[in-house]
Every structure is written in structure tokens, then in C-alpha cells.
Design a protein around this motif. Sequence first.
Motif, short mmCIF file in Angstrom:
data_model
loop_
_atom_site.label_atom_id
_atom_site.label_comp_id
_atom_site.label_asym_id
_atom_site.label_seq_id
_atom_site.Cartn_x
_atom_site.Cartn_y
_atom_site.Cartn_z
N MET A 1 0.85 -1.18 0.00
CA MET A 1 0.00 0.00 0.00
C MET A 1 0.90 1.24 0.00
O MET A 1 1.83 1.32 0.81
N THR A 2 0.61 2.19 -0.86
CA THR A 2 1.40 3.41 -0.89
C THR A 2 0.49 4.62 -1.09
O THR A 2 -0.66 4.50 -1.48
N TYR A 3 1.07 5.80 -0.82
CA TYR A 3 0.42 7.06 -1.19
C TYR A 3 1.51 8.04 -1.62
O TYR A 3 2.63 8.01 -1.09
N ALA A 4 1.19 8.88 -2.58
CA ALA A 4 2.17 9.82 -3.12
C ALA A 4 1.78 11.27 -2.87
O ALA A 4 2.51 12.18 -3.26
N ARG A 5 0.64 11.47 -2.24
CA ARG A 5 0.22 12.83 -1.87
C ARG A 5 -0.59 12.74 -0.58
O ARG A 5 -1.15 11.70 -0.25
N GLY B 1 -3.24 3.39 -2.28
CA GLY B 1 -3.48 2.48 -3.39
C GLY B 1 -2.58 1.26 -3.31
O GLY B 1 -1.44 1.34 -2.84
N LEU B 2 -3.09 0.12 -3.75
CA LEU B 2 -2.34 -1.13 -3.74
C LEU B 2 -1.50 -1.21 -5.01
O LEU B 2 -2.04 -1.08 -6.12
N VAL B 3 -0.20 -1.42 -4.85
CA VAL B 3 0.72 -1.47 -5.99
C VAL B 3 1.64 -2.67 -5.85
O VAL B 3 1.70 -3.33 -4.80
N GLU B 4 2.38 -2.96 -6.92
CA GLU B 4 3.44 -3.95 -6.89
C GLU B 4 4.78 -3.23 -6.76
O GLU B 4 5.06 -2.28 -7.50
N ARG B 5 5.59 -3.65 -5.79
CA ARG B 5 6.91 -3.08 -5.59
C ARG B 5 7.96 -4.19 -5.61
O ARG B 5 7.66 -5.33 -5.24
N ALA B 6 9.17 -3.84 -5.99
CA ALA B 6 10.26 -4.81 -5.94
C ALA B 6 10.65 -5.08 -4.49
O ALA B 6 10.54 -4.19 -3.63
N VAL B 7 11.08 -6.29 -4.22
CA VAL B 7 11.57 -6.64 -2.89
C VAL B 7 13.02 -6.19 -2.77
O VAL B 7 13.86 -6.58 -3.59
N SER B 8 13.31 -5.37 -1.77
CA SER B 8 14.66 -4.82 -1.59
C SER B 8 15.53 -5.75 -0.76
O SER B 8 15.04 -6.54 0.06
N GLU B 9 16.84 -5.63 -0.97
CA GLU B 9 17.81 -6.38 -0.18
C GLU B 9 18.26 -5.54 1.01
O GLU B 9 18.45 -4.33 0.88
N PRO B 10 18.45 -6.16 2.18
CA PRO B 10 18.94 -5.41 3.34
C PRO B 10 20.41 -5.03 3.19
O PRO B 10 21.22 -5.83 2.70
N GLY B 11 20.73 -3.83 3.62
CA GLY B 11 22.11 -3.38 3.62
C GLY B 11 22.77 -3.64 4.97
O GLY B 11 22.21 -4.31 5.84
#
Length: 341
Positions: free
Chosen positions: A4-8, A16-26
Motif C-alpha cells: 500500500m502506498t500514497y504519493a500525496r 493504493g495497492l501497488v506492486e513493488r520490488a523486494v529490496s535487499e537489506p544493507g
Amino acid sequence: MRAMTYARAGDPSVLGLVERAVSEPGPGEVRIRVVVSGVNPTDWKTRSGAFGGGPVEATVPNHDGAGVIDAAGPGVDHLDVGDRVWVTLAGDGRPGSGTAQEFTVVPAARVFPLPAGADFELGASVGIPAVTAHRALTVGDDGPSRLEPEAFSGQTVLVAGGAGAVGNAAIQLARWAGATVIATVSREAKATLATAAGAHHVVNYTDGDAADQVRRIAPDGVDLVVEVAAGANSELDLGVLRPRGTISVYANDGGTPLDLDVRRNMGLNARYQFVLLYTLGWDRIAAAAADINRAIEDGAFRAGEDAGLPLHRYHLEDTGDAHAAVEAGTVGKVLITVAEG
């Protein structure tokens, strides 16, 4: 992954529900497979722009959650892949790290083991409410700086708004630490919840003699007040506080200005402590987490109707409805199921 994200900034419709890439931990980070996300007032206030403007990038809401460590970056030596954990302030300074998504990458310092026997719903209910309550309880001049059984022995704690999430946590932790706990509420249904949380006494703060009722329970005054409405409750607090007592303020519900009566406060040698987790420091948050986990292990910190904290469950795609429920003042804890446990 789903997120779930919002840009404003705006009402819940901006989510809104979106698809995001899975990030690697640093270095120093871990990745959590989120099972349950917890919603707090700070989450909707941030989303709405009430905390100072809109987001500068796409933001994943919600700071609290619980799940399983999925990966760990270099330098993480106190958490392992497969550990069950809870996290708090996940998105603080990290717009993409909120818990309303299937995986989140956060600094390992924000992540704490979930005790055996505690489910993910309890883990997602801890975070901001419990750490706030812990801080509010441990700032008194003559009180404990850490919580454990008998830490509050012989002392009396007044919890304002005993049916709220922070109030519930404060009641449970203070009771576990040996305090005599008085809670104030506005109606009978909330009194039932405060009693279930463990309050020894419950007073309706709308009663004209509320201060007298508290004084009959604590003739010498209360040692510490955990305060959710500092302005509205100021007269009551000063009427029941003992000399050298402390008023811990974590909110000012209702917005009534807090006008300090200098002479009365000086006469009481009163202490006011204002509480906000964002600037508290991770050393204090970690100490609070350790004490909270011990209370959980002792069976003294719980979530659910029988603990005075009704749970309201939503799915990830219904995050907007979950935010609206918190904004509307739903009594209890609003949770979002992100994945099966």
C-alpha cells in the motif's frame, strides 16, 4: 510484492495497492516478511498531512508490525533468518519501509524478538503504544526508570483514557510492575475495558466529583499521571497529584490549551514530562522493548477483548478502511493482516 502506498497527502482514498520490488537489506538492516501491520493515530495523521505537508516520495504507511526475519545484512548479529519479531517506527525517515506491505527492510535496531507464545497480532499491537506507555511510566522523580515486578510497589498511577491503546498498555505495564492503578474513562463500556486491562479502580472523569473519587482511593495523592488530554484534564490532575508527583503527557486530545498554574505546580513540586517516540532515542526504546517483552513472557501484557483491547482486523487491500477506522476513534487496536502467519 504487494504494498500500500500514497504519493500525496489526503484522506484514505490516496492509498493504493501497488506492486513493488523486494529490496535487499544493507549493512545493519534486516528484511521482514510482514504478517500483521498495526495502525496508530500517527499513521493517519502523517498520511493526511497533519504533521506538516505531503510526502516527497511514494510512502508505505504504518510504523508497527510483526513478522519473520527473511534476510539479514552484514553486521547483524543479534537476529537470525527465521526469527519471529516485532518492529516499531519502521517508516521513520524511511518512506518505503512502512509495514503495510509484504516485505519491509528496516534497521535491525528497530526490531525486537517476539516472545514464544505471543502471536503476530500481539506483536503488531506493541510498538508505539507500549513504548509510549513505558516512557510515560518511567520518568517520575521518585519512580522507577525501568519496569519489572514490584518496581512500582507502594505507588499509585492514574491512567487517563484507560480504554485507549496507550492507556491500555500503561494499565497493563503499571499493574505488572506493582502499582495501584486508577483509570479514568468517559462511559461504562470503556470502564469495562479498563477493568479488563487490570485497573484496580475506574473513575468517570465526567463526574463532577471525579477528583474526590480519586482522592478517596489515594488520600495522599497519586504518584504519576499518564495523560492523554493535558489541557482538558489539568484541573483534575492538579487536584489529585501528590507533592513531587509527575504528569506524563503523550497527547492533548480535544486540543484544549494547557495553561499551567505556576503557583499550584510550584507548591506541589510537580514534574511535567512530554513524551514523543520520534526523538526519544533508540537506547531508551530498546530498554523499553526489553521490559515489555518480559511482561509478555510473564503473561502480563496481552491484546484482545479479554485484555481490554478489542482487535479490529482488515486485509492489506482494505488499508484505507483501517486508517479511516482509527481516524474515527475506533476503540481498540486496528490491525491489517498482510500474510498468513
